[in-house]
Design a protein around this motif. Structure first.
Motif, PDB file in Angstrom:
ATOM      1  N   GLU A  16       0.836  -1.200   0.000  1.00 25.05           N
ATOM      2  CA  GLU A  16       0.000   0.000   0.000  1.00 25.05           C
ATOM      3  C   GLU A  16       0.875   1.255   0.000  1.00 25.05           C
ATOM      4  OE1 GLU A  16      -3.354   0.542  -0.010  1.00 25.05           O
ATOM      5  OE2 GLU A  16      -3.715  -1.592  -0.327  1.00 25.05           O
ATOM      6  N   ASP A  17       0.415   2.301  -0.706  1.00 22.75           N
ATOM      7  CA  ASP A  17       1.109   3.584  -0.679  1.00 22.75           C
ATOM      8  C   ASP A  17       1.071   4.162   0.727  1.00 22.75           C
ATOM      9  OD1 ASP A  17       1.570   3.400  -3.388  1.00 22.75           O
ATOM     10  OD2 ASP A  17      -0.209   4.577  -3.930  1.00 22.75           O
ATOM     11  N   ILE A  18       2.144   4.884   1.093  1.00 20.27           N
ATOM     12  CA  ILE A  18       2.168   5.504   2.416  1.00 20.27           C
ATOM     13  C   ILE A  18       1.210   6.684   2.436  1.00 20.27           C
ATOM     14  CG2 ILE A  18       4.557   4.763   2.741  1.00 20.27           C
ATOM     15  CD1 ILE A  18       5.380   7.689   2.471  1.00 20.27           C
ATOM     16  N   ARG A  19       0.663   6.978   3.616  1.00 21.89           N
ATOM     17  CA  ARG A  19      -0.351   8.028   3.751  1.00 21.89           C
ATOM     18  C   ARG A  19       0.167   9.269   4.470  1.00 21.89           C
ATOM     19  NH1 ARG A  19      -5.360   5.707   2.601  1.00 21.89           N
ATOM     20  NH2 ARG A  19      -4.907   4.014   1.147  1.00 21.89           N
ATOM     21  N   ASN A  20       1.294   9.148   5.190  1.00 24.03           N
ATOM     22  CA  ASN A  20       1.851  10.316   5.869  1.00 24.03           C
ATOM     23  C   ASN A  20       3.349  10.126   6.038  1.00 24.03           C
ATOM     24  OD1 ASN A  20       2.330   8.933   8.546  1.00 24.03           O
ATOM     25  ND2 ASN A  20       0.093   8.747   8.448  1.00 24.03           N
ATOM     26  N   ALA A  21       4.032  11.199   6.446  1.00 18.50           N
ATOM     27  CA  ALA A  21       5.495  11.179   6.528  1.00 18.50           C
ATOM     28  C   ALA A  21       6.004  10.154   7.524  1.00 18.50           C
ATOM     29  CB  ALA A  21       6.002  12.577   6.906  1.00 18.50           C
ATOM     30  N   ALA A  22       5.234   9.862   8.568  1.00 19.31           N
ATOM     31  CA  ALA A  22       5.669   8.900   9.584  1.00 19.31           C
ATOM     32  C   ALA A  22       5.803   7.492   9.011  1.00 19.31           C
ATOM     33  CB  ALA A  22       4.689   8.902  10.753  1.00 19.31           C
ATOM     34  N   GLU A  23       5.089   7.202   7.941  1.00 14.90           N
ATOM     35  CA  GLU A  23       5.147   5.872   7.338  1.00 14.90           C
ATOM     36  C   GLU A  23       6.322   5.712   6.387  1.00 14.90           C
ATOM     37  OE1 GLU A  23       1.465   4.859   5.506  1.00 14.90           O
ATOM     38  OE2 GLU A  23       0.280   5.111   7.318  1.00 14.90           O
ATOM     39  N   LEU A  24       7.020   6.791   6.094  1.00 13.31           N
ATOM     40  CA  LEU A  24       8.146   6.726   5.162  1.00 13.31           C
ATOM     41  C   LEU A  24       9.350   6.085   5.835  1.00 13.31           C
ATOM     42  CD1 LEU A  24       9.364   7.599   2.376  1.00 13.31           C
ATOM     43  CD2 LEU A  24      10.166   9.658   3.543  1.00 13.31           C
ATOM     44  N   TYR A  25       9.864   5.014   5.233  1.00 12.22           N
ATOM     45  CA  TYR A  25      11.078   4.380   5.765  1.00 12.22           C
ATOM     46  C   TYR A  25      12.288   5.196   5.344  1.00 12.22           C
ATOM     47  CZ  TYR A  25      15.060   1.240   6.020  1.00 12.22           C
ATOM     48  OH  TYR A  25      16.303   0.704   6.277  1.00 12.22           O
ATOM     49  N   ASN A  26      13.203   5.389   6.297  1.00 10.98           N
ATOM     50  CA  ASN A  26      14.381   6.204   6.040  1.00 10.98           C
ATOM     51  C   ASN A  26      15.632   5.465   6.488  1.00 10.98           C
ATOM     52  OD1 ASN A  26      15.063   8.603   4.849  1.00 10.98           O
ATOM     53  ND2 ASN A  26      14.135   9.895   6.413  1.00 10.98           N
ATOM     54  N   TYR A  57      13.311  -2.226   6.735  1.00 10.26           N
ATOM     55  CA  TYR A  57      12.186  -1.704   5.957  1.00 10.26           C
ATOM     56  C   TYR A  57      10.906  -2.493   6.261  1.00 10.26           C
ATOM     57  CZ  TYR A  57       9.087  -1.213   1.920  1.00 10.26           C
ATOM     58  OH  TYR A  57       7.989  -1.038   1.115  1.00 10.26           O
ATOM     59  N   LEU A  58      11.001  -3.822   6.249  1.00  9.21           N
ATOM     60  CA  LEU A  58       9.824  -4.648   6.500  1.00  9.21           C
ATOM     61  C   LEU A  58       9.328  -4.471   7.940  1.00  9.21           C
ATOM     62  CD1 LEU A  58      10.831  -7.917   4.610  1.00  9.21           C
ATOM     63  CD2 LEU A  58       9.188  -6.188   3.879  1.00  9.21           C
ATOM     64  N   GLN A  59      10.268  -4.351   8.892  1.00 12.45           N
ATOM     65  CA  GLN A  59       9.863  -4.097  10.281  1.00 12.45           C
ATOM     66  C   GLN A  59       9.145  -2.756  10.402  1.00 12.45           C
ATOM     67  OE1 GLN A  59      13.649  -4.486  12.297  1.00 12.45           O
ATOM     68  NE2 GLN A  59      13.215  -6.584  12.946  1.00 12.45           N
ATOM     69  N   HIS A  60       9.656  -1.765   9.673  1.00 12.00           N
ATOM     70  CA  HIS A  60       9.032  -0.440   9.711  1.00 12.00           C
ATOM     71  C   HIS A  60       7.610  -0.494   9.160  1.00 12.00           C
ATOM     72  CE1 HIS A  60       8.743   3.942   9.492  1.00 12.00           C
ATOM     73  NE2 HIS A  60       8.256   3.791   8.271  1.00 12.00           N
ATOM     74  N   ARG A  61       7.422  -1.195   8.035  1.00 13.98           N
ATOM     75  CA  ARG A  61       6.074  -1.297   7.461  1.00 13.98           C
ATOM     76  C   ARG A  61       5.125  -1.995   8.433  1.00 13.98           C
ATOM     77  NH1 ARG A  61       5.426   0.468   2.084  1.00 13.98           N
ATOM     78  NH2 ARG A  61       3.271   0.512   2.792  1.00 13.98           N
ATOM     79  N   CYS A  62       5.632  -3.013   9.138  1.00  6.08           N
ATOM     80  CA  CYS A  62       4.803  -3.723  10.113  1.00  6.08           C
ATOM     81  C   CYS A  62       4.505  -2.837  11.326  1.00  6.08           C
ATOM     82  CB  CYS A  62       5.501  -5.009  10.557  1.00  6.08           C
ATOM     83  SG  CYS A  62       5.635  -6.264   9.273  1.00  6.08           S
ATOM     84  N   ASN A  63       5.523  -2.119  11.798  1.00  6.19           N
ATOM     85  CA  ASN A  63       5.337  -1.268  12.984  1.00  6.19           C
ATOM     86  C   ASN A  63       4.302  -0.178  12.748  1.00  6.19           C
ATOM     87  OD1 ASN A  63       7.250  -2.745  14.351  1.00  6.19           O
ATOM     88  ND2 ASN A  63       8.930  -1.328  13.948  1.00  6.19           N
ATOM     89  N   THR A  64       4.296   0.388  11.531  1.00  6.05           N
ATOM     90  CA  THR A  64       3.317   1.453  11.247  1.00  6.05           C
ATOM     91  C   THR A  64       1.886   0.915  11.279  1.00  6.05           C
ATOM     92  OG1 THR A  64       3.558   1.084   8.847  1.00  6.05           O
ATOM     93  CG2 THR A  64       4.931   2.799   9.852  1.00  6.05           C
ATOM     94  N   ALA A  65       1.741  -0.403  11.136  1.00 11.72           N
ATOM     95  CA  ALA A  65       0.410  -1.025  11.198  1.00 11.72           C
ATOM     96  C   ALA A  65       0.165  -1.693  12.552  1.00 11.72           C
ATOM     97  CB  ALA A  65       0.264  -2.048  10.075  1.00 11.72           C
ATOM     98  N   GLY A  66       1.113  -1.493  13.489  1.00 14.28           N
ATOM     99  CA  GLY A  66       0.944  -2.089  14.817  1.00 14.28           C
ATOM    100  C   GLY A  66       1.168  -3.587  14.847  1.00 14.28           C
ATOM    101  N   ARG A  67       1.976  -4.095  13.932  1.00 13.97           N
ATOM    102  CA  ARG A  67       2.250  -5.534  13.856  1.00 13.97           C
ATOM    103  C   ARG A  67       3.745  -5.795  13.968  1.00 13.97           C
ATOM    104  NH1 ARG A  67      -1.920  -8.238  11.244  1.00 13.97           N
ATOM    105  NH2 ARG A  67      -0.876 -10.131  11.965  1.00 13.97           N
TER     106      ARG A  67
END
Length: 395
Positions: A121-131, A321-331
């Protein structure tokens, strides 16, 4: 669906149950059931073990053998067709294969409790951007161009590497930080590098985009000379009002050489010593080829344009990166994939090519997201709790 799988489904026998009873991975049993593909070692022994196990569940031995033979025959026919299709010389073997767009199946959504695909899924806000350090360098290079501290950069990356996401984040950051920047983006929906393929983006079109951004109600002058003078004056007036101007061109690999050469003249527009405009080109690797140092046609541009490359993930960055995507979804990442699955993704999307064994990697967000989505679908089909290395190989 294979004949063998239909037979198992009729009696509600799962492949996972067979795998556990015989001590093999579900992926191995899945290959046997779907394609008649047995391990090279002790294939006949394994086949007999499956037959004996199914006989204990009330199956007829002849019925089992018929289903197994039908699967193997279909698989051999498919392989023969593949050989015929690839009989002509091709360089496809030298390229890493990418998956088509993958969508989570209802079974995968239910098993992994995913109501949206957090990996694609596309990110919806800056906090979801992996850096990380590589991405942050590109991001800051774009930010400095927006502020006018850098005049001309080209952001280059493979398809799905995150170029568009960084452009969207730049828009968002300019708005969040109230930076006095006017963004100018010519439409590039049908642009190509020659008029035989589509429509080329010319300097006049860029001038029209600048006029539309600065003074949308003003009519453009008819002659090119008067129009460019009009544009220069508008840029000066806007600069005196405290604004900086940023020209962003997406799909810049489709720019014709003459337009690339003309961009030098846009960055040279000044009000005294003050530059009036910065330029960000965003494109795929073909843009880097067009801006090569040994291309005499664009030598004036090459000397002024900094190329910033979006690099593929390393294995460490992939995990982050994968951990970040999971963390933004609370997983947690461990809810979806284990270490062997991560290793298999790296292996599948990376390989050494050429005489010098140069590493070719497609560990970019889009390719990784599609691959892990396909693996989640396979895991759900087999009833596996998480994606393993064997399941990634099945995709």
């Amino acid at each position: 669906m294979s004949t063998f799988k239909e037979l198992l489904d009729e009696q509600s026998i799962s492949q996972t149950w067979i795998a556990k009873k015989l001590g093999f991975s579900p992926a191995t049993i899945n290959k046997i059931v779907k394609y008649g593909d047995y391990p090279k070692k002790n294939a006949a022994q394994l086949k007999q073990q499956i037959i004996e196990l199914l006989v204990t569940k009330g199956f007829n031995q002849d019925q089992i053998l018929t289903a197994m033979d039908a699967v193997q025959l279909n698989s051999e026919n498919d392989q023969a067709s593949d050989v015929e299709r690839t009989a002509t010389p091709t360089d496809q073997k030298e390229q890493l294969m990418l998956l088509r767009k993958q969508t989570l199946t209802p079974a995968a959504k239910k098993q992994f409790m995913l109501f949206k695909n957090i990996f694609t899924e596309d990110i919806r806000n800056a906090a979801e951007l992996y850096n990380n350090s590589d991405i942050n360098y590109v991001r800051e290079s774009m930010w400095q161009a927006a502020k006018g501290n850098t005049s001309f950069i080209a952001v280059v990356g493979q398809s799905g590497s995150g170029k568009t996401t960084l452009r969207e984040e730049l828009h968002d950051r300019i708005e969040r930080e109230n930076e006095p920047v006017i963004i100018i983006e010519p439409y590039v929906l049908a642009t190509e590098d020659s008029d035989t393929k589509g429509k080329t983006l010319k300097s006049l079109h860029i001038a029209e985009a600048i006029l539309s951004a600065l003074a949308p109600s003003t009519n453009a002058k008819r002659s090119p000379e008067a129009r460019f003078r009009q544009i220069h004056n508008l840029l000066k007036e806007s600069s005196r009002a405290g604004q900086h101007h940023l020209l962003i061109i997406e799909e810049a690999h489709s720019l014709p050489i003459p337009t690339l050469k003309h961009l030098k003249r846009f960055i040279e527009l000044k009000n005294g010593f003050t530059p009036l405009m910065s330029i960000i080109l965003i494109g795929q690797d073909e843009l880097k080829i067009k801006l090569a140092e040994n291309n005499p046609e664009v030598r004036e541009v090459v000397q002024r344009c900094e190329i910033v490359t979006l690099e593929p993930f390393t294995q460490t960055a992939l995990v982050e990166y994968l951990q970040h995507r999971c963390n933004t979804a609370g997983r947690n990442l461990s809810d979806f994939i284990d270490e062997s699955g991560i290793d298999a993704i790296c292996a599948k999307l990376t390989r050494n090519v050429g005489r010098n064994n140069q590493s070719e990697s497609l560990l970019y967000p889009l390719a990784v997201g599609n691959l892990i989505t396909g693996a989640l679908n396979v895991a759900a089909e087999l009833g596996e709790k998480v994606v393993t290395g064997d399941l990634v190989k099945e995709v």
